[in-house]
Design a protein around this motif. Structure first.
Motif: not given
Length: 136
Positions: A96, A115-116, A118-119, A123
């Motif tokens: 991270d 990180e983005a 993974r998000e 989602t």
């Protein structure tokens, strides 16, 4: 492989038929299909003595230089020990707060924010219906 649908510049400003077909194929992909294709891309990096990535501290925060070819890595680091893995593995393995700079000396460098990504995957996973295969 360019995931933004842009063509490859050729001498004389012409694109090959293969370039045009690839561009059209990418343009027709859904975002989920683009993400799945991007996850399979192989990236190359300078291999540190210990398992992991060489992280450079920059004014923009910690970055790992990654390359779409061994030749790009060689232009950046010279003769060095190297390794490769897929974007999917990088998304899972980068700590991270650490971003990857892909092809820093290339024509189209870009930041890969694990990180983005993974998000986005989390989602998208939530948006999938869990109907036990009933198709409803």
């Amino acid at each position: 492989m360019s995931m933004n649908g842009g063509g490859v510049e050729r001498p004389g400003g012409r694109m090959t038929l293969a370039d045009l077909v690839r561009q059209e194929s990418v343009a027709r992909m859904s975002e989920a299909e683009k993400l799945a294709a991007a996850r399979e891309m192989r990236l190359y990096f300078q291999r540190p003595e210990q398992p992991g990535f060489l992280v450079s501290e920059t004014e923009a925060g910690p970055l790992v230089p990654l390359f779409t070819s061994v030749e790009g890595l060689a232009l950046f680091a010279g003769a060095c020990a190297w390794a490769s893995t897929t974007v999917g593995d990088i998304i899972e393995l980068l700590p991270d707060g650490v971003r990857a700079l892909v092809d820093p000396f290339g024509e189209h460098p870009f930041l890969l924010n694990a990180e983005a990504l993974r998000e986005v995957e989390i989602t998208e996973g939530r948006d999938l219906p869990d109907d036990g295969g009933s198709g409803r």
